[in-house]
Write a protein that holds these residues in place. Structure first.
Motif, PDB file in Angstrom:
ATOM      1  N   GLY A  84     -14.447  16.917  81.632  1.00 22.55           N
ATOM      2  CA  GLY A  84     -14.022  17.030  80.243  1.00 22.55           C
ATOM      3  C   GLY A  84     -13.104  18.216  80.016  1.00 22.55           C
ATOM      4  N   PHE A  85     -13.049  19.144  80.973  1.00 26.84           N
ATOM      5  CA  PHE A  85     -12.101  20.253  80.890  1.00 26.84           C
ATOM      6  C   PHE A  85     -10.710  19.725  81.266  1.00 26.84           C
ATOM      7  N   PRO A  86      -9.647  20.389  80.840  1.00 26.15           N
ATOM      8  CA  PRO A  86      -8.293  19.865  81.060  1.00 26.15           C
ATOM      9  C   PRO A  86      -7.987  19.464  82.497  1.00 26.15           C
ATOM     10  N   GLU A  87      -8.461  20.256  83.473  1.00 22.06           N
ATOM     11  CA  GLU A  87      -8.109  19.990  84.866  1.00 22.06           C
ATOM     12  C   GLU A  87      -8.798  18.768  85.452  1.00 22.06           C
ATOM     13  N   THR A  88      -9.721  18.153  84.710  1.00 17.87           N
ATOM     14  CA  THR A  88     -10.419  16.976  85.223  1.00 17.87           C
ATOM     15  C   THR A  88      -9.759  15.665  84.796  1.00 17.87           C
ATOM     16  N   TYR A  89      -8.633  15.757  84.110  1.00 18.35           N
ATOM     17  CA  TYR A  89      -7.899  14.567  83.670  1.00 18.35           C
ATOM     18  C   TYR A  89      -6.631  14.377  84.490  1.00 18.35           C
ATOM     19  N   ASP A  90      -6.314  13.130  84.764  1.00 15.73           N
ATOM     20  CA  ASP A  90      -5.061  12.783  85.434  1.00 15.73           C
ATOM     21  C   ASP A  90      -3.987  12.636  84.360  1.00 15.73           C
ATOM     22  N   ARG A  91      -3.390  13.742  83.991  1.00 14.71           N
ATOM     23  CA  ARG A  91      -2.430  13.734  82.893  1.00 14.71           C
ATOM     24  C   ARG A  91      -1.145  13.012  83.269  1.00 14.71           C
ATOM     25  N   ALA A  92      -0.813  13.004  84.557  1.00 12.09           N
ATOM     26  CA  ALA A  92       0.384  12.268  84.981  1.00 12.09           C
ATOM     27  C   ALA A  92       0.194  10.776  84.743  1.00 12.09           C
ATOM     28  N   ALA A  93      -0.998  10.255  85.063  1.00 12.69           N
ATOM     29  CA  ALA A  93      -1.292   8.838  84.833  1.00 12.69           C
ATOM     30  C   ALA A  93      -1.313   8.525  83.340  1.00 12.69           C
ATOM     31  N   MET A  94      -1.838   9.461  82.547  1.00 11.68           N
ATOM     32  CA  MET A  94      -1.861   9.275  81.098  1.00 11.68           C
ATOM     33  C   MET A  94      -0.446   9.172  80.549  1.00 11.68           C
ATOM     34  N   ALA A  95       0.437  10.067  80.986  1.00  4.62           N
ATOM     35  CA  ALA A  95       1.826  10.055  80.514  1.00  4.62           C
ATOM     36  C   ALA A  95       2.526   8.766  80.933  1.00  4.62           C
ATOM     37  N   THR A  96       2.241   8.296  82.134  1.00  3.61           N
ATOM     38  CA  THR A  96       2.852   7.050  82.611  1.00  3.61           C
ATOM     39  C   THR A  96       2.432   5.867  81.750  1.00  3.61           C
ATOM     40  N   ALA A  97       1.141   5.801  81.407  1.00  5.68           N
ATOM     41  CA  ALA A  97       0.642   4.705  80.578  1.00  5.68           C
ATOM     42  C   ALA A  97       1.244   4.758  79.171  1.00  5.68           C
ATOM     43  N   ILE A  98       1.374   5.957  78.617  1.00  8.63           N
ATOM     44  CA  ILE A  98       1.963   6.100  77.282  1.00  8.63           C
ATOM     45  C   ILE A  98       3.415   5.624  77.284  1.00  8.63           C
ATOM     46  N   ARG A  99       4.159   6.028  78.294  1.00 13.46           N
ATOM     47  CA  ARG A  99       5.557   5.586  78.372  1.00 13.46           C
ATOM     48  C   ARG A  99       5.641   4.075  78.506  1.00 13.46           C
ATOM     49  N   ALA A 100       4.764   3.499  79.334  1.00 12.01           N
ATOM     50  CA  ALA A 100       4.820   2.066  79.596  1.00 12.01           C
ATOM     51  C   ALA A 100       4.498   1.234  78.364  1.00 12.01           C
ATOM     52  N   VAL A 101       3.492   1.667  77.572  1.00 13.56           N
ATOM     53  CA  VAL A 101       3.060   0.858  76.429  1.00 13.56           C
ATOM     54  C   VAL A 101       4.094   0.858  75.310  1.00 13.56           C
ATOM     55  N   ARG A 102       5.030   1.766  75.360  1.00 19.43           N
ATOM     56  CA  ARG A 102       6.086   1.786  74.336  1.00 19.43           C
ATOM     57  C   ARG A 102       7.032   0.588  74.467  1.00 19.43           C
ATOM     58  N   SER A 103       7.133   0.035  75.669  1.00 20.45           N
ATOM     59  CA  SER A 103       8.093  -1.040  75.886  1.00 20.45           C
ATOM     60  C   SER A 103       7.462  -2.373  76.280  1.00 20.45           C
ATOM     61  N   GLY A 104       6.195  -2.371  76.603  1.00 21.05           N
ATOM     62  CA  GLY A 104       5.559  -3.624  76.992  1.00 21.05           C
ATOM     63  C   GLY A 104       4.120  -3.414  77.385  1.00 21.05           C
ATOM     64  N   PRO A 105       3.512  -4.404  78.048  1.00 17.36           N
ATOM     65  CA  PRO A 105       2.112  -4.283  78.449  1.00 17.36           C
ATOM     66  C   PRO A 105       1.902  -3.105  79.398  1.00 17.36           C
ATOM     67  N   ALA A 106       0.798  -2.409  79.206  1.00 18.50           N
ATOM     68  CA  ALA A 106       0.453  -1.269  80.057  1.00 18.50           C
ATOM     69  C   ALA A 106      -1.034  -1.322  80.353  1.00 18.50           C
ATOM     70  N   ARG A 107      -1.402  -0.891  81.542  1.00 22.59           N
ATOM     71  CA  ARG A 107      -2.802  -0.916  81.947  1.00 22.59           C
ATOM     72  C   ARG A 107      -3.435   0.449  81.706  1.00 22.59           C
ATOM     73  N   PHE A 108      -4.562   0.450  81.001  1.00 26.67           N
ATOM     74  CA  PHE A 108      -5.301   1.665  80.704  1.00 26.67           C
ATOM     75  C   PHE A 108      -6.662   1.590  81.397  1.00 26.67           C
ATOM     76  N   PRO A 109      -6.988   2.568  82.232  1.00 28.92           N
ATOM     77  CA  PRO A 109      -8.269   2.551  82.946  1.00 28.92           C
ATOM     78  C   PRO A 109      -9.437   2.753  81.990  1.00 28.92           C
ATOM     79  N   GLY A 110     -10.619   2.349  82.433  1.00 29.11           N
ATOM     80  CA  GLY A 110     -11.806   2.430  81.586  1.00 29.11           C
ATOM     81  C   GLY A 110     -12.880   3.323  82.178  1.00 29.11           C
ATOM     82  N   TYR A 111     -13.751   3.818  81.312  1.00 28.20           N
ATOM     83  CA  TYR A 111     -14.809   4.741  81.705  1.00 28.20           C
ATOM     84  C   TYR A 111     -16.131   4.271  81.117  1.00 28.20           C
ATOM     85  N   SER A 112     -17.193   4.361  81.897  1.00 24.24           N
ATOM     86  CA  SER A 112     -18.521   3.973  81.426  1.00 24.24           C
ATOM     87  C   SER A 112     -19.360   5.204  81.130  1.00 24.24           C
TER      88      SER A 112
END
Length: 246
Positions: A84-112
């Motif tokens: 939950g601290f900043p360094e435990t997130y894949d921010r590069a993957a997050m940025a990629t998904a945000i860019r992708a969803v602006r123009s079409g379908p994008a895959r977002f991973p899930g957490y249980s």
């Protein structure tokens, strides 16, 4: 998590109206919604998304939890107790998904939250909506008034008093513990040997040792960068207390 039935309609309407005021026809508005663990981010996001949908706008909500590194990676990096601290997130993957969803379908991973890990079965493909609410922790500090394609267009901070956050965190912990009674696969099943009183003491220790330092050092500072600050009271009613881009 807040009681989904207790958030006030007026406050939700006001938040949704702010989003619509910033939406542009033909473009996806990406809203980052952050705030403390147990503040009710997912509940607020769900209410606002339903309001937008009822008004004829396509809307989706996604949790940033899906961008946490898997437990195996956190363990290898000795970051398990900092989840939950900043360094435990894949921010590069997050940025990629945000860019992708602006123009079409994008895959977002899930957490249980039951297994306390990334769950591939919960991944979602999201087509470009009018409004996407990305709620959770790990969001980047806004780069400035003009946002990049890989970051949210709007940052919203859900604020609440510390005493209320602490109470809600313990209550949420208890709910997961109760749900694990008949689910040995749940992360919380390992705590079933505890009495309710013992569990509450343990949950409070987790709050003070992990979640409170994360709040003080990493989450609360995001409030100063937020475009909109929403305050939730002890009864779960929400209201906008600051809009810096009005």
């Amino acid at each position: 998590m807040a009681d989904a039935g207790q958030m006030n309609t007026q406050g939700i309407d006001a938040v949704a109206a702010r989003f619509l005021a910033r939406a542009t026809a033909g473009d996806a508005l990406i809203v980052g919604l952050t705030g403390s663990v147990a503040s009710g981010k997912s509940t607020l996001a769900g209410h606002v998304a339903r309001h937008l949908s009822s008004a004829g706008h396509t809307s989706e909500t996604v949790s940033t939890d899906g961008f946490l590194f898997p437990n195996s990676v956190l363990e290898a990096c000795e970051l398990t107790n900092r989840k939950g601290f900043p360094e435990t997130y894949d921010r590069a993957a997050m940025a990629t998904a945000i860019r992708a969803v602006r123009s079409g379908p994008a895959r977002f991973p899930g957490y249980s939250h039951e297994t306390f890990d990334i769950d591939p079965a919960l991944a979602r493909e999201i087509a470009r909506p009018d409004v996407l609410i990305l709620e959770g922790l790990g969001l980047p500090v806004p780069g400035g008034p003009e946002r990049g394609a890989g970051e949210p267009d709007l940052l919203v901070y859900l604020d609440a008093d510390i005493a209320d956050l602490e109470t809600w965190y313990v209550e949420r912990f208890v709910r997961f513990w109760e749900a694990a009674e008949h689910d040995p696969t749940s992360f919380y099943a390992r705590f079933r040997h505890m009495t309710l009183d013992e569990l509450k003491v343990f949950a409070l220790k987790v709050w003070n040792d992990i979640n409170r330092p994360n709040l003080d050092n990493h989450i609360l500072p995001m409030r100063d960068h937020a475009d909109i600050v929403v305050k939730k009271d002890a009864g779960h009613a929400v209201r906008i207390v600051e809009d810096r881009r009005a």
